[in-house]
Write a protein that holds these residues in place. Structure first.
Motif, PDB file in Angstrom:
ATOM      1  N   ASN A  45      55.321   3.574  75.850  1.00 13.66           N
ATOM      2  CA  ASN A  45      56.170   4.521  76.590  1.00 13.66           C
ATOM      3  C   ASN A  45      56.045   5.929  76.034  1.00 13.66           C
ATOM      4  O   ASN A  45      56.025   6.900  76.796  1.00 13.66           O
ATOM      5  CB  ASN A  45      57.630   4.067  76.556  1.00 13.66           C
ATOM      6  CG  ASN A  45      57.859   2.841  77.406  1.00 13.66           C
ATOM      7  OD1 ASN A  45      57.087   2.542  78.309  1.00 13.66           O
ATOM      8  ND2 ASN A  45      58.911   2.108  77.092  1.00 13.66           N
ATOM      9  N   MET A  46      55.966   6.065  74.721  1.00 14.33           N
ATOM     10  CA  MET A  46      55.795   7.389  74.120  1.00 14.33           C
ATOM     11  C   MET A  46      54.465   7.995  74.547  1.00 14.33           C
ATOM     12  O   MET A  46      54.392   9.187  74.868  1.00 14.33           O
ATOM     13  CB  MET A  46      55.863   7.303  72.596  1.00 14.33           C
ATOM     14  CG  MET A  46      57.249   7.119  72.071  1.00 14.33           C
ATOM     15  SD  MET A  46      57.379   6.839  70.292  1.00 14.33           S
ATOM     16  CE  MET A  46      56.159   7.878  69.580  1.00 14.33           C
ATOM     17  N   ASP A  49      54.620   9.153  78.180  1.00 20.29           N
ATOM     18  CA  ASP A  49      55.474  10.325  78.378  1.00 20.29           C
ATOM     19  C   ASP A  49      54.885  11.599  77.778  1.00 20.29           C
ATOM     20  O   ASP A  49      55.396  12.682  78.025  1.00 20.29           O
ATOM     21  CB  ASP A  49      56.856  10.091  77.762  1.00 20.29           C
ATOM     22  CG  ASP A  49      57.646   9.042  78.515  1.00 20.29           C
ATOM     23  OD1 ASP A  49      57.284   8.742  79.670  1.00 20.29           O
ATOM     24  OD2 ASP A  49      58.611   8.502  77.934  1.00 20.29           O
ATOM     25  N   TYR A  50      53.825  11.459  77.006  1.00 22.63           N
ATOM     26  CA  TYR A  50      53.239  12.620  76.334  1.00 22.63           C
ATOM     27  C   TYR A  50      52.546  13.522  77.351  1.00 22.63           C
ATOM     28  O   TYR A  50      51.727  13.085  78.151  1.00 22.63           O
ATOM     29  CB  TYR A  50      52.233  12.173  75.276  1.00 22.63           C
ATOM     30  CG  TYR A  50      51.526  13.328  74.621  1.00 22.63           C
ATOM     31  CD1 TYR A  50      52.182  14.152  73.741  1.00 22.63           C
ATOM     32  CD2 TYR A  50      50.194  13.602  74.910  1.00 22.63           C
ATOM     33  CE1 TYR A  50      51.535  15.217  73.139  1.00 22.63           C
ATOM     34  CE2 TYR A  50      49.533  14.671  74.324  1.00 22.63           C
ATOM     35  CZ  TYR A  50      50.218  15.477  73.438  1.00 22.63           C
ATOM     36  OH  TYR A  50      49.576  16.533  72.852  1.00 22.63           O
TER      37      TYR A  50
END
Length: 57
Positions: A45-46, A49-50
């Motif tokens: 998820n990180m 989202d980057y």
């Protein structure tokens, strides 16, 4: 051994048998395999989202 708590981001405790993770700060508990899945999903998820801060992309 220490681990990072996926709920409060503080230091959680990984038992000596590497089978259970427990956070004394927020009460999070999981067996190690579930903990790895939770952390893997958080990393995915990180990465999703980057958004790079570069012009032209």
């Amino acid at each position: 051994m220490d681990a990072r708590c996926p709920e409060c981001s503080r230091v959680a405790i990984l038992d000596d048998d590497v089978t259970h993770v427990r956070c004394p700060h927020c009460g999070f508990e999981a067996d190690y395999d579930n903990y790895l899945e939770i952390m893997k999903n958080a990393a995915i998820n990180m990465a999703a989202d980057y958004i790079p801060d570069r012009p032209g992309l």
